[in-house]
Scaffold this motif. Structure first.
Motif, PDB file in Angstrom:
ATOM      1  N   MET A   1      58.270  45.819  20.735  1.00 58.03           N
ATOM      2  CA  MET A   1      59.489  46.210  21.412  1.00 58.03           C
ATOM      3  C   MET A   1      60.628  45.376  20.886  1.00 58.03           C
ATOM      4  N   ILE A   2      61.848  45.868  20.972  1.00 56.85           N
ATOM      5  CA  ILE A   2      63.038  45.155  20.493  1.00 56.85           C
ATOM      6  C   ILE A   2      63.580  44.302  21.628  1.00 56.85           C
ATOM      7  N   TRP A   3      63.881  43.044  21.348  1.00 53.00           N
ATOM      8  CA  TRP A   3      64.472  42.172  22.357  1.00 53.00           C
ATOM      9  C   TRP A   3      65.547  41.331  21.716  1.00 53.00           C
ATOM     10  N   TYR A   4      66.319  40.711  22.505  1.00 54.70           N
ATOM     11  CA  TYR A   4      67.520  40.014  22.025  1.00 54.70           C
ATOM     12  C   TYR A   4      67.379  38.511  22.242  1.00 54.70           C
ATOM     13  N   ARG A   5      68.033  37.784  21.358  1.00 57.71           N
ATOM     14  CA  ARG A   5      67.861  36.345  21.377  1.00 57.71           C
ATOM     15  C   ARG A   5      69.240  35.673  21.458  1.00 57.71           C
ATOM     16  N   TYR A   6      69.436  34.929  22.444  1.00 56.64           N
ATOM     17  CA  TYR A   6      70.716  34.218  22.547  1.00 56.64           C
ATOM     18  C   TYR A   6      70.492  32.739  22.896  1.00 56.64           C
ATOM     19  N   ALA A   7      69.776  32.499  24.016  1.00 57.99           N
ATOM     20  CA  ALA A   7      69.674  31.137  24.527  1.00 57.99           C
ATOM     21  C   ALA A   7      68.997  30.199  23.556  1.00 57.99           C
ATOM     22  N   TRP A   8      67.956  30.695  22.904  1.00 57.82           N
ATOM     23  CA  TRP A   8      67.183  29.794  22.042  1.00 57.82           C
ATOM     24  C   TRP A   8      67.696  29.776  20.616  1.00 57.82           C
ATOM     25  N   LEU A   9      68.637  30.653  20.244  1.00 58.34           N
ATOM     26  CA  LEU A   9      69.102  30.743  18.858  1.00 58.34           C
ATOM     27  C   LEU A   9      69.820  29.467  18.427  1.00 58.34           C
ATOM     28  N   GLY A  10      70.639  28.915  19.353  1.00 55.73           N
ATOM     29  CA  GLY A  10      71.341  27.673  18.998  1.00 55.73           C
ATOM     30  C   GLY A  10      70.380  26.541  18.750  1.00 55.73           C
ATOM     31  N   LEU A  11      69.316  26.457  19.584  1.00 57.28           N
ATOM     32  CA  LEU A  11      68.302  25.426  19.383  1.00 57.28           C
ATOM     33  C   LEU A  11      67.635  25.582  18.030  1.00 57.28           C
ATOM     34  N   LEU A  12      67.346  26.828  17.649  1.00 58.87           N
ATOM     35  CA  LEU A  12      66.692  27.068  16.358  1.00 58.87           C
ATOM     36  C   LEU A  12      67.591  26.641  15.205  1.00 58.87           C
ATOM     37  N   LEU A  13      68.877  26.975  15.287  1.00 66.25           N
ATOM     38  CA  LEU A  13      69.807  26.580  14.226  1.00 66.25           C
ATOM     39  C   LEU A  13      69.887  25.068  14.109  1.00 66.25           C
ATOM     40  N   LEU A  14      69.822  24.398  15.261  1.00 68.10           N
ATOM     41  CA  LEU A  14      69.847  22.939  15.239  1.00 68.10           C
ATOM     42  C   LEU A  14      68.625  22.384  14.540  1.00 68.10           C
ATOM     43  N   LEU A  15      67.465  22.983  14.826  1.00 65.31           N
ATOM     44  CA  LEU A  15      66.230  22.504  14.203  1.00 65.31           C
ATOM     45  C   LEU A  15      66.258  22.654  12.693  1.00 65.31           C
ATOM     46  N   LEU A  16      66.896  23.734  12.244  1.00 67.81           N
ATOM     47  CA  LEU A  16      66.863  24.028  10.812  1.00 67.81           C
ATOM     48  C   LEU A  16      68.106  23.564  10.069  1.00 67.81           C
ATOM     49  N   ALA A  17      69.013  22.839  10.725  1.00 73.14           N
ATOM     50  CA  ALA A  17      70.240  22.393  10.051  1.00 73.14           C
ATOM     51  C   ALA A  17      69.915  21.468   8.902  1.00 73.14           C
ATOM     52  N   PRO A  18      70.619  21.575   7.752  1.00 71.63           N
ATOM     53  CA  PRO A  18      70.318  20.742   6.588  1.00 71.63           C
ATOM     54  C   PRO A  18      70.669  19.286   6.819  1.00 71.63           C
ATOM     55  N   PRO A 341      59.884  46.647  29.732  1.00 73.81           N
ATOM     56  CA  PRO A 341      60.833  47.766  29.697  1.00 73.81           C
ATOM     57  C   PRO A 341      61.119  48.214  28.269  1.00 73.81           C
ATOM     58  N   ALA A 342      61.370  49.497  28.111  1.00 68.04           N
ATOM     59  CA  ALA A 342      61.761  50.095  26.814  1.00 68.04           C
ATOM     60  C   ALA A 342      60.809  49.679  25.697  1.00 68.04           C
ATOM     61  N   SER A 343      59.536  49.777  25.957  1.00 69.48           N
ATOM     62  CA  SER A 343      58.524  49.382  24.973  1.00 69.48           C
ATOM     63  C   SER A 343      58.134  50.592  24.127  1.00 69.48           C
ATOM     64  N   ARG A 370      58.998  53.301  30.006  1.00 73.54           N
ATOM     65  CA  ARG A 370      59.813  52.472  30.909  1.00 73.54           C
ATOM     66  C   ARG A 370      61.240  52.264  30.390  1.00 73.54           C
ATOM     67  N   ALA A 371      61.762  53.301  29.793  1.00 72.59           N
ATOM     68  CA  ALA A 371      63.179  53.332  29.423  1.00 72.59           C
ATOM     69  C   ALA A 371      63.806  54.496  30.175  1.00 72.59           C
ATOM     70  N   PRO A 372      65.133  54.497  30.324  1.00 74.47           N
ATOM     71  CA  PRO A 372      65.762  55.611  31.049  1.00 74.47           C
ATOM     72  C   PRO A 372      65.357  56.959  30.464  1.00 74.47           C
ATOM     73  N   GLY A 373      64.858  57.818  31.304  1.00 75.05           N
ATOM     74  CA  GLY A 373      64.444  59.147  30.883  1.00 75.05           C
ATOM     75  C   GLY A 373      63.075  59.203  30.242  1.00 75.05           C
ATOM     76  N   GLN A 374      62.379  58.067  30.153  1.00 70.74           N
ATOM     77  CA  GLN A 374      61.061  58.025  29.533  1.00 70.74           C
ATOM     78  C   GLN A 374      59.999  57.774  30.595  1.00 70.74           C
ATOM     79  N   PRO A 375      58.749  58.271  30.376  1.00 73.68           N
ATOM     80  CA  PRO A 375      57.689  58.083  31.382  1.00 73.68           C
ATOM     81  C   PRO A 375      57.194  56.647  31.401  1.00 73.68           C
ATOM     82  N   ASP A 376      56.454  56.343  32.437  1.00 81.74           N
ATOM     83  CA  ASP A 376      55.833  55.021  32.524  1.00 81.74           C
ATOM     84  C   ASP A 376      54.541  54.956  31.716  1.00 81.74           C
ATOM     85  N   THR A 377      53.915  56.095  31.524  1.00 74.56           N
ATOM     86  CA  THR A 377      52.637  56.159  30.811  1.00 74.56           C
ATOM     87  C   THR A 377      52.681  57.333  29.839  1.00 74.56           C
TER      88      THR A 377
END
Length: 745
Positions: A1-18, A341-343, A370-377
């Protein structure tokens, strides 16, 4: 499924900073491939951190050192120019993160490797040294100061005096994905080998080598041994990163597996060993790194399989074995869902112990829940055709549903055990319609056998008829089965055989008429009808009679000799008869001559079982000198095993009777009426090419005093003195007669 990344992205950039220094190396490997003759291509593939690496650290070339194993003698250095600069793709683009991007830099060059230079039995190795690794690596000490040595071993190019060609294994593309903490991560590092050699995979400690921050790019690689990196406390070659289980590689397939228990960036190395006939001949190493992050929670999708027929319960893996019966519902109902959701879900069917192409296509392969207009199963169905059969075996089918989670999909698998029965099939029958009263059928050469064959099937399945033979094929003797008509459950064909000489050798021919019904495209021999045919053959030798004089009963005696004078004519009649009424052929052949050239001819006419021939010879000079003229008369019966009869007769041309040649030796030309002339009346008579040509008379001094071309010559001796004279008589065939005659007045 597609998901979004915001909170942990800054931490990741910090870990990989040159860091302050240009730390950029992700990993890499060497590759050596045979091209043709003594030419090979040496390639270095270097993986570069496109996010944290300094662009100034991108090299336009690399220097490889080639060394002899055992002695570490430097053979040569090779400059490898940069020939490729691309990005390593993600397994799933939807899971890409901006802080993880890897460049693939390819350095390559052709090199000549002659047996004189690369013939050491211990083999060789190639090394390239470069610094430095990513400074944020978490499983080694001082990663930003650590260099890397790319290493490859290869055998000599000659073995036992013969060329030994080898290309190093090529490890599959590197991973560009990241791993999620406490989630199972897997990736295929397996390789392929152009020579078909056996490959074995092992985890290895990455090599540091001699490059460092002061000399990040040495002018040339140093010989082995190479320093290894230093693991953080608690880690080792068998435990290269925290995990449960830790990072490992399948020894046979090269598949990497780990369930990481700590976030961070971890370097690791895999070694691929190459074996030929059980002997190690080479080695390739790949260094790489794996990023572990905290991913949003992704639930595993759920799959249920419901067997056919009411009521549809839930299939219990490991406990149930489904049985698909003919005439009943043969469909499996598949329900799959995901609480996320939306899987987006993907369905896969994988045959375990039977052919994949026998697996029917599902009615639904993918969908979103489990997306709008889509079945649960989602519901899908796979239906096995009526003719599908497991042949009494238990087939295993993995039904797999996967989501689109990152970095890798989560899966739920149900292994279905089942058997499948094909529809029942009664055996068809086969019979002759109006067949022979007794068996085996009695036949002779020339007979035509024809029977109608009928195949019946009580299930009204399509029936096929086939003609075979025991120990022979019907086509070898000219027998065939020709289709006449076909209807559901009934097929009619005609057996036809015109018996000829091909059947004589075997005698008894056992034909097999086979009826088969294949309602499910699985041929089932049903009934076999045996049709024996006895081919009877006998042959009486023909008889040859003629008007030639009877031959001697003693075979050692010479053949009869017929003589004729020049111009004489001889005729003979030959009669041939055959009790079997076979066709007869009467011929005459001269030994080393053509009949017509000798004035001979032969003609014949006949009917079944009899023939008459007439032989005529008119004696000519053509046969003179070839006596006897041998003629062989042959009577042959036209049958499968002919027994020819022969008669040999000799012919010769009669020569004329010649008186005794008594030449005179004196004559008296005095006109007294007695002995007044010199003549030779007893000369051999003329015969064909043996004819009188001339007579010449010479004096004792060699002067010709008389000549004549008339064999009835008379020399009167006029005008010559008394004395002895010499005469010469010549014939056209080269014969001559010489003598003397005395002239007395």
């Amino acid at each position: 499924m597609i998901w979004y990344r915001y909170a942990w992205l800054g931490l990741l950039l910090l870990l990989l900073a040159p860091r302050a220094r240009a730390t950029h190396i992700v990993g890499g490997e060497l590759d050596l491939q045979h091209q043709s003759g003594n030419q090979y291509r040496l390639t270095l593939t270097l993986y570069f951190d496109a996010v944290n690496g300094s662009s100034g650290a991108l090299d336009n070339d690399a220097t490889a050192g080639i060394f002899e194993r055992g002695t570490n003698r430097r053979v040569r250095d090779v400059t490898l120019p940069l020939v490729g600069n691309t990005f390593v793709p993600y397994t799933s683009v939807a899971c890409a993160i901006g802080s993880l991007s890897t460049r693939k830099l390819v350095y390559s060059s052709l090199i000549e490797m002659t047996p004189a230079q690369y013939g050491a039995a211990s083999g060789y190795y190639v090394a390239v040294e470069r610094c430095c690794r990513n400074g944020v690596i978490n499983n080694i000490v001082l990663p930003g100061d650590a260099g890397q040595t790319y290493y490859l071993e290869f055998p000599a190019v000659v073995r036992n005096g013969q060329a030994f060609r080898n290309s190093s294994p090529r490890i599959f593309p590197p991973l560009s994905d990241y791993a999620c903490i406490n989630e199972l991560f897997y990736f295929d590092f397996g390789g392929q080998d152009a020579d078909g050699d056996s490959l074995v995979y092992e985890m290895a400690t990455p090599l540091n080598g001699h490059a460092n921050t002061l000399t990040p790019r040495p002018g040339q690689a140093q010989p082995a041994p190479y320093r290894e990196i230093t693991w953080q406390t608690g880690l080792s070659v068998s435990n290269q990163m925290p995990g449960a289980p830790t990072l490992s590689v399948d020894r046979s397939t090269g598949r990497l597996t780990v369930r990481p228990t700590r976030q961070g960036l971890f370097v690791f190395a895999v070694k691929c060993l190459e074996y030929r006939r059980g002997v190690k001949i080479g080695e390739v190493r790949r260094d790489f790194q794996l990023l572990v992050i905290s991913c949003p929670r992704n639930q595993t999708p759920q799959l249920t399989v419901r067997p056919p027929g009411p009521p549809r319960g839930t299939y219990r893996e490991g406990r149930d074995t489904l049985r698909l019966l003919p005439g009943q519902n043969r469909c499996l109902r598949l329900n799959f869902t995901d609480i996320d959701p939306a899987s987006a879900l993907q369905l896969e069917l994988r045959a375990i112990n039977f052919a994949q192409n026998l697996v029917p296509a599902p009615t639904l392969r993918q969908g979103t829940v489990r997306a709008p207009g889509q079945p649960d199963t989602l519901t899908s169905e796979i239906c096995f055709p009526a003719c599908f059969s497991s042949g009494g075996k238990v087939f295993l089918l993995d039904v797999i549903v996967a989501d689109n989670g990152c970095s890798l999909p989560r899966r739920d698998t149900v292994r279905v055990a089942f058997t499948a029965d094909a529809p029942p099939n009664q055996l068809p029958t086969v019979a002759l319609v109006g067949g022979p009263a007794t068996l085996p059928v009695q036949a002779q050469v020339g007979d035509v056998l024809e029977f109608e064959v009928q195949g019946l099937d009580a299930d009204l399945d399509a029936v096929t008829l086939e003609l075979t033979g025991r120990g022979f094929t019907p086509a070898q003797v000219g027998a065939q089965l020709v289709a006449v008509s076909s209807a559901p459950g009934r097929t009619v064909a005609r057996f036809r055989w015109q018996v000829d000489c091909r059947a004589v050798e075997r005698g008894l021919h056992e034909f097999q008429l086979v009826a088969a019904a294949n309602p499910c495209q699985q041929r089932q021999a049903s009934a076999t009808l045996l049709l024996p045919v006895q081919v009877n053959y006998r042959n009486t030798a023909p008889r040859l009679a003629s008007t030639f004089p009877p031959a001697s009963p003693n075979p050692a005696d010479p053949p009869v000799l017929i003589r004729l004078p020049i111009g004489g004519v001889y005729e003979a009649t030959l009669d041939g008869t055959d009790a079997d009424l076979d066709g007869l052929t009467l011929t005459a052949v001269g030994t080393n001559f053509e009949l017509a050239a000798m004035g001979m001819s032969m003609s014949s006419r006949g009917a079944p079982g009899s023939t008459t021939g007439k032989f005529v010879w008119q004696a000519t000079c053509a046969g003179v000198g070839q006596e006897p003229l041998e003629v062989t008369f042959t009577l042959a019966d036209n049958t499968c095993r002919p027994v020819p009869q022969q008669r040999v007769v000799h012919f010769a041309v009669e020569r004329p009777t010649a008186p005794e040649f008594v030449p005179p030796n004196v004559f008296t030309p005095n006109n007294d009426g007695r002995n007044d002339y010199f003549e030779l009346p007893t000369l051999p008579p003329d015969f064909c090419e043996q004819r009188f040509a001339s007579v010449s008379v010479f004096s004792r001094w060699g002067n010709k005093v008389y000549q004549s071309a008339d064999r009835a010559f008379r020399w009167n001796g006029k005008g010559v003195p008394e004395g002895v004279y010499y005469y010469l008589v010549e014939y056209t065939d080269g014969r001559s007669f010489k003598g003397t005659v005395t002239v007395i007045p």
